[in-house]
Enzyme design. Structure first.
Site, PDB file in Angstrom:
ATOM      1  N   SER A 126       0.836  -1.199   0.000  1.00  0.00           N
ATOM      2  CA  SER A 126       0.000   0.000   0.000  1.00  0.00           C
ATOM      3  C   SER A 126       0.869   1.246   0.000  1.00  0.00           C
ATOM      4  CB  SER A 126      -0.845  -0.031   1.279  1.00  0.00           C
ATOM      5  OG  SER A 126      -1.399   1.218   1.533  1.00  0.00           O
ATOM      6  N   TYR A 151      -2.108  -1.626  10.935  1.00  0.00           N
ATOM      7  CA  TYR A 151      -2.338  -2.102   9.560  1.00  0.00           C
ATOM      8  C   TYR A 151      -1.160  -1.722   8.658  1.00  0.00           C
ATOM      9  CZ  TYR A 151      -3.920  -1.996   4.714  1.00  0.00           C
ATOM     10  OH  TYR A 151      -3.993  -2.161   3.357  1.00  0.00           O
ATOM     11  N   LYS A 155       2.004  -4.006   6.566  1.00  0.00           N
ATOM     12  CA  LYS A 155       2.465  -3.941   5.168  1.00  0.00           C
ATOM     13  C   LYS A 155       3.976  -3.739   5.127  1.00  0.00           C
ATOM     14  CE  LYS A 155      -1.533  -4.594   3.337  1.00  0.00           C
ATOM     15  NZ  LYS A 155      -1.844  -5.930   2.822  1.00  0.00           N
TER      16      LYS A 155
HETATM   17  P1  NAD Z   1     -11.142  -7.033   0.977  1.00  0.00           P
HETATM   18  O1  NAD Z   1     -11.373  -7.052   2.451  1.00  0.00           O
HETATM   19  O2  NAD Z   1     -12.282  -6.717   0.086  1.00  0.00           O
HETATM   20  O3  NAD Z   1     -10.505  -8.426   0.520  1.00  0.00           O
HETATM   21  C1  NAD Z   1      -9.700  -9.218   1.363  1.00  0.00           C
HETATM   22  C2  NAD Z   1     -10.283 -10.617   1.352  1.00  0.00           C
HETATM   23  O4  NAD Z   1      -9.467 -11.463   2.158  1.00  0.00           O
HETATM   24  C3  NAD Z   1     -11.685 -10.667   1.947  1.00  0.00           C
HETATM   25  O5  NAD Z   1     -12.540 -11.364   1.051  1.00  0.00           O
HETATM   26  C4  NAD Z   1     -11.518 -11.462   3.258  1.00  0.00           C
HETATM   27  O6  NAD Z   1     -12.657 -12.233   3.546  1.00  0.00           O
HETATM   28  C5  NAD Z   1     -10.290 -12.284   2.947  1.00  0.00           C
HETATM   29  N1  NAD Z   1      -9.486 -12.685   4.105  1.00  0.00           N
HETATM   30  C6  NAD Z   1      -9.033 -11.908   5.116  1.00  0.00           C
HETATM   31  N2  NAD Z   1      -8.287 -12.641   5.961  1.00  0.00           N
HETATM   32  C7  NAD Z   1      -8.253 -13.910   5.454  1.00  0.00           C
HETATM   33  C8  NAD Z   1      -7.645 -15.115   5.881  1.00  0.00           C
HETATM   34  N3  NAD Z   1      -6.920 -15.180   6.990  1.00  0.00           N
HETATM   35  N4  NAD Z   1      -7.820 -16.223   5.120  1.00  0.00           N
HETATM   36  C9  NAD Z   1      -8.575 -16.188   3.998  1.00  0.00           C
HETATM   37  N5  NAD Z   1      -9.180 -15.066   3.562  1.00  0.00           N
HETATM   38  C10 NAD Z   1      -9.015 -13.946   4.285  1.00  0.00           C
HETATM   39  O7  NAD Z   1      -9.925  -6.013   0.717  1.00  0.00           O
HETATM   40  P2  NAD Z   1      -9.368  -5.417  -0.649  1.00  0.00           P
HETATM   41  O8  NAD Z   1      -9.679  -3.965  -0.686  1.00  0.00           O
HETATM   42  O9  NAD Z   1      -9.736  -6.284  -1.780  1.00  0.00           O
HETATM   43  O10 NAD Z   1      -7.815  -5.530  -0.356  1.00  0.00           O
HETATM   44  C11 NAD Z   1      -7.035  -6.615  -0.827  1.00  0.00           C
HETATM   45  C12 NAD Z   1      -5.599  -6.424  -0.375  1.00  0.00           C
HETATM   46  O11 NAD Z   1      -5.105  -5.173  -0.863  1.00  0.00           O
HETATM   47  C13 NAD Z   1      -5.415  -6.389   1.139  1.00  0.00           C
HETATM   48  O12 NAD Z   1      -4.201  -7.036   1.444  1.00  0.00           O
HETATM   49  C14 NAD Z   1      -5.311  -4.908   1.441  1.00  0.00           C
HETATM   50  O13 NAD Z   1      -4.591  -4.667   2.606  1.00  0.00           O
HETATM   51  C15 NAD Z   1      -4.582  -4.404   0.215  1.00  0.00           C
HETATM   52  N6  NAD Z   1      -4.809  -2.984  -0.060  1.00  0.00           N
HETATM   53  C16 NAD Z   1      -6.072  -2.506  -0.201  1.00  0.00           C
HETATM   54  C17 NAD Z   1      -6.275  -1.151  -0.434  1.00  0.00           C
HETATM   55  C18 NAD Z   1      -7.658  -0.573  -0.567  1.00  0.00           C
HETATM   56  O14 NAD Z   1      -7.801   0.644  -0.433  1.00  0.00           O
HETATM   57  N7  NAD Z   1      -8.691  -1.364  -0.830  1.00  0.00           N
HETATM   58  C19 NAD Z   1      -5.182  -0.290  -0.553  1.00  0.00           C
HETATM   59  C20 NAD Z   1      -3.898  -0.824  -0.412  1.00  0.00           C
HETATM   60  C21 NAD Z   1      -3.709  -2.174  -0.173  1.00  0.00           C
HETATM   61  N1  UFG Z   2     -12.832  10.947   3.231  1.00  0.00           N
HETATM   62  C1  UFG Z   2     -13.827  11.862   3.507  1.00  0.00           C
HETATM   63  N2  UFG Z   2     -14.999  11.395   3.955  1.00  0.00           N
HETATM   64  C2  UFG Z   2     -15.265  10.071   4.140  1.00  0.00           C
HETATM   65  C3  UFG Z   2     -14.252   9.142   3.858  1.00  0.00           C
HETATM   66  C4  UFG Z   2     -13.035   9.617   3.409  1.00  0.00           C
HETATM   67  O1  UFG Z   2     -13.632  13.063   3.360  1.00  0.00           O
HETATM   68  O2  UFG Z   2     -16.375   9.731   4.578  1.00  0.00           O
HETATM   69  C5  UFG Z   2     -11.550  11.431   2.713  1.00  0.00           C
HETATM   70  C6  UFG Z   2     -10.363  11.084   3.587  1.00  0.00           C
HETATM   71  O3  UFG Z   2     -10.176  12.087   4.559  1.00  0.00           O
HETATM   72  C7  UFG Z   2      -9.236  11.018   2.564  1.00  0.00           C
HETATM   73  C8  UFG Z   2      -9.922  10.553   1.279  1.00  0.00           C
HETATM   74  O4  UFG Z   2     -11.309  10.782   1.475  1.00  0.00           O
HETATM   75  O5  UFG Z   2      -8.752  12.295   2.348  1.00  0.00           O
HETATM   76  C9  UFG Z   2      -9.714   9.068   1.008  1.00  0.00           C
HETATM   77  O6  UFG Z   2     -10.051   8.346   2.183  1.00  0.00           O
HETATM   78  P1  UFG Z   2     -10.222   6.768   2.175  1.00  0.00           P
HETATM   79  O7  UFG Z   2     -10.631   6.354   3.556  1.00  0.00           O
HETATM   80  O8  UFG Z   2     -11.104   6.353   1.054  1.00  0.00           O
HETATM   81  O9  UFG Z   2      -8.757   6.236   1.837  1.00  0.00           O
HETATM   82  P2  UFG Z   2      -7.386   6.487   2.574  1.00  0.00           P
HETATM   83  O10 UFG Z   2      -6.546   7.270   1.626  1.00  0.00           O
HETATM   84  O11 UFG Z   2      -7.538   7.024   3.925  1.00  0.00           O
HETATM   85  O12 UFG Z   2      -6.851   4.985   2.773  1.00  0.00           O
HETATM   86  C10 UFG Z   2      -7.011   3.985   1.787  1.00  0.00           C
HETATM   87  C11 UFG Z   2      -7.273   2.621   2.419  1.00  0.00           C
HETATM   88  C12 UFG Z   2      -6.061   2.120   3.128  1.00  0.00           C
HETATM   89  C13 UFG Z   2      -4.887   2.163   2.228  1.00  0.00           C
HETATM   90  C14 UFG Z   2      -4.717   3.564   1.700  1.00  0.00           C
HETATM   91  C15 UFG Z   2      -3.583   3.668   0.767  1.00  0.00           C
HETATM   92  O13 UFG Z   2      -8.339   2.716   3.340  1.00  0.00           O
HETATM   93  O14 UFG Z   2      -6.251   0.788   3.510  1.00  0.00           O
HETATM   94  O15 UFG Z   2      -5.902   3.945   1.008  1.00  0.00           O
HETATM   95  O16 UFG Z   2      -3.615   2.664  -0.150  1.00  0.00           O
HETATM   96  F1  UFG Z   2      -3.775   1.778   2.863  1.00  0.00           F
END
Ligand code: NAD
Ligand code: UFG
Length: 343
Positions: A126, A151, A155
């Protein structure tokens, strides 16, 4: 047809990646414990691709479950590890859950790769690893800052674990992908983001407000040092993001990697503020989003966006979707959820 194991494959990014892998000719085995997703997602994937991926309901922190999976599905060539707990705020209150889930999952997978002849692992990292950057856009060489949440720390530690394991002489490769802010849904509206409970992230909160489930979107702060005062992020279309995983898998399996560990930023290179994003959504969909400015959210980063040049050049991947199309896809997914009576 190479067989790929996708952990967390019914989740948001995982499900979109399974679709792209299948469409590129890979055979996919999903393992997911459904802690943050639903088994119906497998149906959605099948409706898009016409192919039902193998699905194992199981927990990756249980090495016995993984051993059985490798025995039941021999010949897995690559792993994409999405499975993790991912709510930043929750991780502050439940650090043990986050360290246990995210790190034990990775350790178990790494442990089982050599004995099962797996050639490579793609890891979901991330942009949180960069913290509040001194300069934007951030490159892969930008400094890693102290994590602001358990969290984020999982990573950083995961990246270090992978590095140590590969440097110890492991006979496999890794591609670490640092995602910026994934948004949107598949254009078919068959799969998308479906968070449990009240959304913490901007786009699901915004679309739920636009459809009337939530009264008002709170914009967290308009007093940042940015042109309109709201925070800036790099919003990347989830299908574009998914395609980068196919490129990463191909690189590892076809021995094209330059190093045994490669790291790529996955973003568009464009910084967009919260208020700009609301405007893009409204003009792309014609739907108004009631919103108000409230105080800053604890732990938010002021501005971060990617320099995606390495991914563009080396991985041969580029984000191509417009933000307008991406916002329309997020809206169509929200409409589909209402049509299906999900919410
Ligand atoms: P998500 O929660 O939609 O998907 C993760 C999936 O993993 C879920 O379906 C959950 O049920 C499953 N899971 C969790 N723990 C498990 C375990 N121990 N065994 C088997 N399954 C398990 O999340 P996402 O947004 O698709 O994120 C996927 C990956 O990308 C994660 O590693 C997350 O940290 C990373 N990531 C996400 C974002 C974001 O903003 N969505 C940003 C940066 C990194
Ligand atoms: N925001 C609002 N109102 C809301 C939700 C979010 O104003 O109700 C703003 C936040 O302050 C931020 C932007 O929208 O400025 C994006 O916020 P998100 O919560 O959508 O995303 P973040 O950038 O905080 O974090 C996300 C994921 C993390 C990941 C990160 C970087 O939640 O897991 O992106 O990849 F690590």
């Amino acid at each position: 047809m190479d067989r790929i194991l996708v952990t967390g494959g019914t989740g948001y990014i995982g499900s979109h990646t399974v679709v792209e892998l299948q469409q590129a000719g890979y055979e996919v085995v999903i393992i997911d414990n459904l802690s943050n997703s639903n088994r119906d997602v497998v149906d959605g994937i099948e409706r898009i691709t016409g192919v039902r991926p193998a699905f194992v309901e199981g927990d990756c922190t249980d090495i016995g479950t993984l051993r059985k999976l490798f025995a039941d599905y021999p010949g897995i060539k690559g792993i994409i590890n999405f499975a993790a707990s991912k709510a930043v705020g929750e991780s502050v209150h439940k650090p043990i859950l986050y360290y246990r889930n995210n790190l034990n999952t990775l350790l178990n997978l790494l442990d089982l790769m050599e004995p099962n002849g797996v050639k490579g692992i793609v890891f979901s990292s991330s942009c949180t690893v960069y913290g509040e950057p001194d300069e934007n856009p951030v490159t892969e060489e930008s400094p890693i800052k102290k994590a602001t949440s358990p969290y984020g720390n999982t990573k950083q530690i995961s990246e270090e674990i992978i590095t140590d394991v590969i440097n110890s002489g492991a006979r496999f490769k890794s591609v670490i992908l640092r995602y910026f802010n994934p948004v949107g849904a598949h254009p078919s509206a068959e799969i998308g983001e479906l968070p449990n409970g009240v959304p913490q992230n901007l786009i699901p909160y915004l679309t739920q407000t636009a459809i009337g489930i939530r009264k008002e979107l709170s914009v967290f702060g308009d007093d940042y040092n940015t042109p309109d005062g709201s925070c800036i992020r790099d919003y990347i279309n989830v299908v574009d993001l998914a395609k980068a995983h196919v490129a990463a898998v191909e690189r590892m399996l076809q021995d094209k990697s330059e190093d045994k560990i490669e790291i790529f930023n996955l973003g568009t290179g464009n910084g967009v503020s919260v208020l700009q994003l609301i405007n893009v959504f409204e003009s792309a969909t014609g739907v108004k989003v009631p919103h108000k400015i409230v105080g800053r959210r604890d732990g938010d980063i002021e501005k971060v966006w990617a320099d995606p040049e390495r991914a563009n050049k080396v991985l041969g991947w580029k984000a191509t979707s417009s933000l307008e199309d991406t916002m329309r896809s997020a809206w169509n997914w929200q409409l589909k959820l209402r049509e299906r009576g999900v919410m």
